[in-house]
Structure formats: structure tokens, C-alpha cells
Design an enzyme around this catalytic site. Structure first.
Site, PDB file in Angstrom:
ATOM      1  N   HIS A   1       0.851  -1.200   0.000  1.00 39.58           N
ATOM      2  CA  HIS A   1       0.000   0.000   0.000  1.00 39.58           C
ATOM      3  C   HIS A   1       0.877   1.236   0.000  1.00 39.58           C
ATOM      4  CE1 HIS A   1       0.069   1.571   4.246  1.00 39.58           C
ATOM      5  NE2 HIS A   1       0.292   0.302   4.582  1.00 39.58           N
TER       6      HIS A   1
ATOM      7  N   ASP B   1       5.706   2.921   7.069  1.00 40.34           N
ATOM      8  CA  ASP B   1       4.358   2.406   6.830  1.00 40.34           C
ATOM      9  C   ASP B   1       3.630   3.285   5.818  1.00 40.34           C
ATOM     10  OD1 ASP B   1       1.952   1.083   6.995  1.00 40.34           O
ATOM     11  OD2 ASP B   1       1.391   1.939   8.930  1.00 40.34           O
TER      12      ASP B   1
ATOM     13  N   GLU C   1      -5.441   1.803   2.025  1.00 40.16           N
ATOM     14  CA  GLU C   1      -5.267   0.653   2.921  1.00 40.16           C
ATOM     15  C   GLU C   1      -5.534   1.059   4.356  1.00 40.16           C
ATOM     16  OE1 GLU C   1      -2.844  -2.051   5.634  1.00 40.16           O
ATOM     17  OE2 GLU C   1      -2.851   0.125   5.355  1.00 40.16           O
ATOM     18  N   GLU C   2      -5.092   2.248   4.714  1.00 34.00           N
ATOM     19  CA  GLU C   2      -5.220   2.698   6.097  1.00 34.00           C
ATOM     20  C   GLU C   2      -6.671   2.908   6.513  1.00 34.00           C
ATOM     21  OE1 GLU C   2      -2.891   2.494   8.041  1.00 34.00           O
ATOM     22  OE2 GLU C   2      -0.975   2.880   7.056  1.00 34.00           O
TER      23      GLU C   2
ATOM     24  N   ASP D   1       4.432  -4.894   3.677  1.00 33.87           N
ATOM     25  CA  ASP D   1       3.882  -3.787   4.453  1.00 33.87           C
ATOM     26  C   ASP D   1       4.743  -3.594   5.701  1.00 33.87           C
ATOM     27  OD1 ASP D   1       2.343  -1.907   5.730  1.00 33.87           O
ATOM     28  OD2 ASP D   1       0.472  -3.053   5.680  1.00 33.87           O
TER      29      ASP D   1
ATOM     30  N   HIS E   1       2.312   5.045  12.750  1.00 31.20           N
ATOM     31  CA  HIS E   1       1.157   5.940  12.593  1.00 31.20           C
ATOM     32  C   HIS E   1       1.374   7.290  13.275  1.00 31.20           C
ATOM     33  CE1 HIS E   1      -2.153   2.810  11.389  1.00 31.20           C
ATOM     34  NE2 HIS E   1      -1.118   2.832  10.564  1.00 31.20           N
TER      35      HIS E   1
END
Length: 435
Positions: free
Chosen positions: A121, A133, A167-168, A196, A283
């Protein structure tokens, strides 16, 4: 990696699944009949990450779905692939009131009914640039695709690469792609590899255990480096392999850890800091180019290419041979007596060859406990494995034995003994291939 499945992932995290069929072939060795994969230059992968960071910086600090930074990221990857000779397709969808994009890149050639896909992603969360990420997976897949072009690689299977949007927000892009594939097209996809978060700053080396063949490919690569792996549990169902798996497509992949905490045992195994998350910037706004472990990124990027080359095949035909195989399971007692699996060879003229191929498939949780021998019909012993590999799990390897002094016909045995306590396993299969 998306966050919405955190509770279900936590529930299963303690149950580490024993992966099937790990091996110990050197990472530099190509599978039989295959062309060796190229080394993926770390500098090139890091340059892609620097470019993604610049895109985020110029677009509000992130590359999230529906934001200008995401579309700029897609355009960046697409331009490189177009220049390298790929056929690219920009697939659009709508999520949360905004247009999303998947980028699909097909390498010309290969059997269109045998498709091998690799993907990652490309979107970040809104709080940061998303360099680990998932810039890390996206950059490694991009550089592998470019390596395919540089090599002029023409595998037996058709290669397809993908970069997923949203994706998130719940695997939106990859779900859209899979759900919109006609059943006939789904049937052509013989494997999907997902990457990922593969450059975590306090990394682990985790391998998906969904498909035994794909899992074994990655574990063989890492065994060749002498790097132990563990089965990936933190991200089960939380990344873009899930939609493929849900429709029966074989999947696999790599992961270096998110916000689970590295244990003391894992720190002893891999280095890094125990009691700290694999990625403390998961994140967060600090997920920048400073949030990457170069060693993990380098190893995992090379593993991407190794798997693509190993699983896509070449036009080279493996040498034919006569195979004698025993697939009956034989339990290996913990710290106990030796056990054997036998095959009876008949119809072969003269002596065995100087390059007798001995296929050994043993499922065991600590191969450093094992002594493995080939026993010829006259009782001669050829040692294959003698308590090496430490805590690596499973042996799935073909050994070459000079058995030219042995009469070919007769009963050959694989003898296995566990010489230490605490781990168990079984002989899964044993075969001899006479050229």
C-alpha cells in the site's frame, strides 16, 4: 498497516504458528532451473523513500488517501514504471467521499494464465509521511520491478506489481481490485506477495505463514543469511494480502513489526532493544526517512527480488529424473532414538550417481537438535545434517551426495535423530532423484 483489526490481532498474537517447510539453501543460490535474483541496491530503495518524503513535505506532511500527497505518490511511481517498459493501469475508486487510486503494472511476457503478483500500500495515515508504513514496502517493490526491467527478465509466469490506495481506511483499494476481478481473472493469479512495513527501526524478521510454498521461499532466503525468522501474527488480516486470501489466492509476505514490543528473546535473536516497539513511530508524525533501519530494509528488499525470481520460474526446464519418494509422516521423538523413512529403488542400472539428489523435508521446531543421515542399501552412512542451524525451524532441502560407490537398487533410508530435549517434529517426506 491499518489499525482497525488491532483487537483481533492481539487475541491471536500469543499463538505463534509453526511454519511449514523451512530450508537452509544459501540465499545466493537460485532454485533448480531458475535464474538467480539480482541484488537490490539499498541506495536506490532509500532514494525512493527520500522522494516520497519530499512529496509528503510538499503536500501537507502526509500522503494519505484523498490528499494531494497520495496522488503525487502514485504519479511518481507510475512515471518510473512507464519509463521502464511496464504497461500501467490507474484504477480509481471512491472512499470517504474522495477518489482513490490503485496502480497496476504488468511486465510484458510470461504466461497470462499464470500470474504472480507483488504489492504494497502506498498511502500513509494523515499524521505523517508514512515512510516505514508503507513507503518501505512500496519502495522495495518498485525497485524490484525496475530490476526486472534492467535484467530484461523473462520468466515463465506473468509478473504484475501493484500499489494500493486507502489501505489505512480498511484495505479499500485492494478489496476493490479483488472484488472487481472476474472469476476467470482471479483464477489466473497463482500467488500474491505483500510487503507492508519492512524497514522498522527496531526490526524483527517475520514471514507470513499463509501459503507453504511462498513461506518456504522467504524462509530459505533468510536461512541462507543465517537470520532466524518468526511467523507473522501482528498483522494477520490487517494488510492487503487479506482480500486475496479471502478468495482463495495463495498469499505470503514479509513484515518487520509495528507497535508490538520486542521481547528479550527477540532482541537476543535479532539485536535491537528489548521492551521497545518494533516501530515507535507507527502511525505518527515521526515516521520519516529517519525512521528506517537500513539493514532490515536491505535484507527485505533483496528478499522481495529473491521471491519474485524463485516463484515466477524461467523458460529453463529443470533436468528430468527418476524419483523414488516416501511421503508418510514419521514422528521424531524428543531426545530419543533414531527413526527412519525408507524408499526402495528398483529398475536403475548399475551404481548410484555421483550427484544423487536427496530431498529431505523435516518439520521440527529446532533443527540444531537433529542429526540426519542417508543410509545406503549396504549400510554405508552419508551425513546430511549434523546439529547445525540452532533454533531455525524445519529442514526442506535437497542435498547432493556422491553415491557412485553404491549399487543403486535396494532399500535406502533417511535416518533422523533428535539429540537434545525440548523440541519435537517429524519426517514429512524423503525422496531420491536419479538423473
Amino acid at each position: 498497516m491499518k489499525l482497525s483489526a488491532r483487537l483481533s490481532a492481539l487475541a491471536g498474537a500469543s499463538a505463534l504458528l509453526v511454519g511449514a517447510l523451512a530450508g537452509a539453501a544459501p540465499a545466493s543460490a537460485a532454485p533448480t532451473g531458475a535464474t538467480a535474483a539480482p541484488d537490490i541496491p539499498l541506495a536506490n530503495v532509500k532514494q525512493h523513500l527520500a522522494d516520497l518524503q519530499s512529496i509528503a513535505t510538499a503536500n501537507g506532511g502526509n500522503r494519505a488517501h484523498g490528499r494531494t500527497g497520495y496522488k503525487a505518490s502514485i504519479d511518481f511511481v507510475k512515471a518510473k514504471l512507464d519509463a521502464a517498459g511496464y504497461t500501467t493501469t490507474l484504477q480509481t475508486f471512491t472512499s470517504s467521499g474522495a477518489t482513490g487510486y490503485n496502480l497496476i503494472a504488468d511486465w510484458p511476457g510470461g504466461d497470462p494464465n499464470q500470474v504472480l503478483m507483488a504489492g504494497s500500500h502506498l498511502d500513509s495515515v494523515t499524521s505523517g509521511a508514512g515512510i516505514n508504513d508503507n513507503g518501505s514496502g512500496s519502495a522495495a517493490v518498485l525497485e524490484t520491478a525496475l530490476a526486472v526491467s534492467r535484467a530484461g527478465y523473462q520468466p515463465s509466469k506473468h509478473l504484475r506489481f501493484a500499489w494500493w490506495g486507502a489501505e489505512e481506511l480498511g484495505l479499500i483499494g485492494s478489496k476493490y481490485y479483488v472484488n472487481n476481478l472476474a472469476s476467470t481473472e482471479r483464477a489466473k493469479v497463482k500467488g500474491y506477495l505483500n510487503f507492508d512495513m519492512i524497514g522498522s527501526p527496531n526490526p524483527g524478521y517475520f514471514v507470513y505463514d499463509d501459503d507453504p510454498t511462498i513461506e518456504q521461499t522467504f524462509k530459505t532466503y533468510y536461512a541462507g543469511l543465517g537470520v532466524p525468522t518468526e511467523i507473522e501474527t501482528e498483522g494477520d488480516g490487517r494488510s492487503d494480502h487479506a482480500p486475496f486470501k479471502n478468495v482463495g489466492i495463495p498469499v505470503g509476505g514479509l513484515f518487520s513489526g509495528a507497535d508490538y514490543v520486542k521481547t528479550s528473546a527477540q532482541a537476543q535473536k535479532w539485536g535491537g532493544t528489548a521492551g521497545q516497539s518494533f516501530d515507535r513511530c507507527y502511525h505518527s508524525s515521526c515516521d520519516t526517512t529517519a525512521n528506517i533501519n537500513d539493514t532490515a530494509l536491505d535484507r527485505n528488499s533483496d528478499a522481495v527480488a529473491y521471491a519474485i525470481w524463485a516463484l515466477s520460474g524461467t523458460t529453463t526446464t529443470p533436468p528430468a529424473g527418476t524419483v523414488f519418494e516416501n511421503t508418510a509422516d514419521v514422528s521424531v521423538p524428543d531426545n530419543g532414538a533414531a527413526v527412519t523413512s525408507s524408499v526402495t529403488v528398483s529398475g536403475v542400472t548399475g551404481n548410484a550417481p555421483s550427484n544423487l539428489a536427496v530431498g529431505v523435508n523435516i518439520v521440527h521446531t529446532w533443527i540444531g537438535d537433529l542429526v540426519v543421515d542417508l543410509i545406503a542399501p549396504d549400510g554405508s552412512v552419508y551425513n546430511l545434517h549434523n546439529r547445525t542451524g540452532s533454533s531455525t525451524d524445519n529442514i526442506n532441502q535437497t542435498y547432493t551426495v556422491n553415491a557412485s560407490s553404491e549399487v543403486a537398487n535396494g532399500v535406502w533410508k533417511l535416518r533422523v535423530q533428535d539429540k537434545a530435549s525440548g523440541d519435537t517434529g517429524y519426517i514429512n517426506s524423503f525422496k531420491l532423484t536419479f538423473p
